[in-house]
Design a protein around this motif. Structure first.
Motif, PDB file in Angstrom:
ATOM      1  N   LYS A  16      43.761  45.527  33.107  1.00 13.72           N
ATOM      2  CA  LYS A  16      44.976  45.885  33.849  1.00 13.72           C
ATOM      3  C   LYS A  16      45.360  47.343  33.632  1.00 13.72           C
ATOM      4  CE  LYS A  16      47.031  41.297  34.007  1.00 13.72           C
ATOM      5  NZ  LYS A  16      48.129  40.443  33.528  1.00 13.72           N
ATOM      6  N   ALA A  17      45.061  47.885  32.466  1.00  9.36           N
ATOM      7  CA  ALA A  17      45.398  49.274  32.151  1.00  9.36           C
ATOM      8  C   ALA A  17      44.341  50.261  32.653  1.00  9.36           C
ATOM      9  CB  ALA A  17      45.572  49.428  30.641  1.00  9.36           C
ATOM     10  N   SER A  18      43.186  49.756  33.044  1.00 11.98           N
ATOM     11  CA  SER A  18      42.089  50.613  33.484  1.00 11.98           C
ATOM     12  C   SER A  18      42.268  51.012  34.953  1.00 11.98           C
ATOM     13  CB  SER A  18      40.771  49.846  33.321  1.00 11.98           C
ATOM     14  OG  SER A  18      39.722  50.515  33.977  1.00 11.98           O
ATOM     15  N   PRO A  19      41.979  52.268  35.301  1.00  6.97           N
ATOM     16  CA  PRO A  19      42.079  52.689  36.702  1.00  6.97           C
ATOM     17  C   PRO A  19      41.194  51.859  37.638  1.00  6.97           C
ATOM     18  CG  PRO A  19      41.754  54.596  35.273  1.00  6.97           C
ATOM     19  CD  PRO A  19      41.590  53.367  34.421  1.00  6.97           C
ATOM     20  N   ARG A  20      40.075  51.339  37.119  1.00  5.37           N
ATOM     21  CA  ARG A  20      39.155  50.554  37.953  1.00  5.37           C
ATOM     22  C   ARG A  20      39.450  49.056  37.886  1.00  5.37           C
ATOM     23  NH1 ARG A  20      33.199  52.570  37.104  1.00  5.37           N
ATOM     24  NH2 ARG A  20      32.955  51.525  39.082  1.00  5.37           N
ATOM     25  N   LEU A  21      40.476  48.675  37.118  1.00  6.63           N
ATOM     26  CA  LEU A  21      40.919  47.278  36.984  1.00  6.63           C
ATOM     27  C   LEU A  21      39.812  46.343  36.514  1.00  6.63           C
ATOM     28  CD1 LEU A  21      43.299  46.881  40.037  1.00  6.63           C
ATOM     29  CD2 LEU A  21      43.910  47.227  37.646  1.00  6.63           C
ATOM     30  N   ARG A  22      39.007  46.820  35.575  1.00  3.47           N
ATOM     31  CA  ARG A  22      38.013  45.950  34.939  1.00  3.47           C
ATOM     32  C   ARG A  22      37.764  46.457  33.530  1.00  3.47           C
ATOM     33  NH1 ARG A  22      33.011  47.688  38.644  1.00  3.47           N
ATOM     34  NH2 ARG A  22      32.557  49.656  37.636  1.00  3.47           N
ATOM     35  N   MET A  23      37.275  45.566  32.678  1.00  3.60           N
ATOM     36  CA  MET A  23      37.014  45.920  31.291  1.00  3.60           C
ATOM     37  C   MET A  23      35.864  45.061  30.796  1.00  3.60           C
ATOM     38  SD  MET A  23      37.791  47.804  28.671  1.00  3.60           S
ATOM     39  CE  MET A  23      39.181  48.615  29.390  1.00  3.60           C
ATOM     40  N   ASN A  24      35.025  45.648  29.970  1.00  5.73           N
ATOM     41  CA  ASN A  24      33.918  44.936  29.337  1.00  5.73           C
ATOM     42  C   ASN A  24      34.225  44.702  27.865  1.00  5.73           C
ATOM     43  OD1 ASN A  24      32.433  45.175  31.702  1.00  5.73           O
ATOM     44  ND2 ASN A  24      31.270  46.908  30.972  1.00  5.73           N
ATOM     45  N   HIS A  25      33.729  43.594  27.347  1.00  6.80           N
ATOM     46  CA  HIS A  25      33.722  43.355  25.903  1.00  6.80           C
ATOM     47  C   HIS A  25      32.268  43.130  25.527  1.00  6.80           C
ATOM     48  CE1 HIS A  25      34.914  41.980  21.941  1.00  6.80           C
ATOM     49  NE2 HIS A  25      33.967  41.074  22.089  1.00  6.80           N
ATOM     50  N   ASN A  26      31.719  44.031  24.746  1.00  5.48           N
ATOM     51  CA  ASN A  26      30.313  43.933  24.334  1.00  5.48           C
ATOM     52  C   ASN A  26      30.163  42.979  23.155  1.00  5.48           C
ATOM     53  OD1 ASN A  26      29.695  45.846  26.265  1.00  5.48           O
ATOM     54  ND2 ASN A  26      29.692  47.531  24.832  1.00  5.48           N
TER      55      ASN A  26
END
Length: 57
Positions: A16-26
């Motif tokens: 939600k905080a990312s400009p691209r509205l996605r996040m990865n968890h490695n």
């Protein structure tokens, strides 16, 4: 590592905080690891993931 509500909340918050509205968890320790496992979340798909996890329990 277990995919649980806490992890989903953390990664969704980052998405939600990312400009691209996605996040990865490695899940892999190094970027050059031979197997790279990750969880990618978009805030709009989080509900479906929780439903899937509930069904798998």
């Amino acid at each position: 590592m277990v995919i649980n509500e806490e992890l989903l909340n953390e990664v969704t918050g980052g998405a939600k905080a990312s400009p691209r509205l996605r996040m990865n968890h490695n899940f892999h320790d190094r970027l050059d690891a031979p197997a790279q496992r990750l969880l990618t979340l978009l805030p709009s798909c989080r509900t479906g993931i929780i439903t899937l996890l509930s069904a798998l329990r």
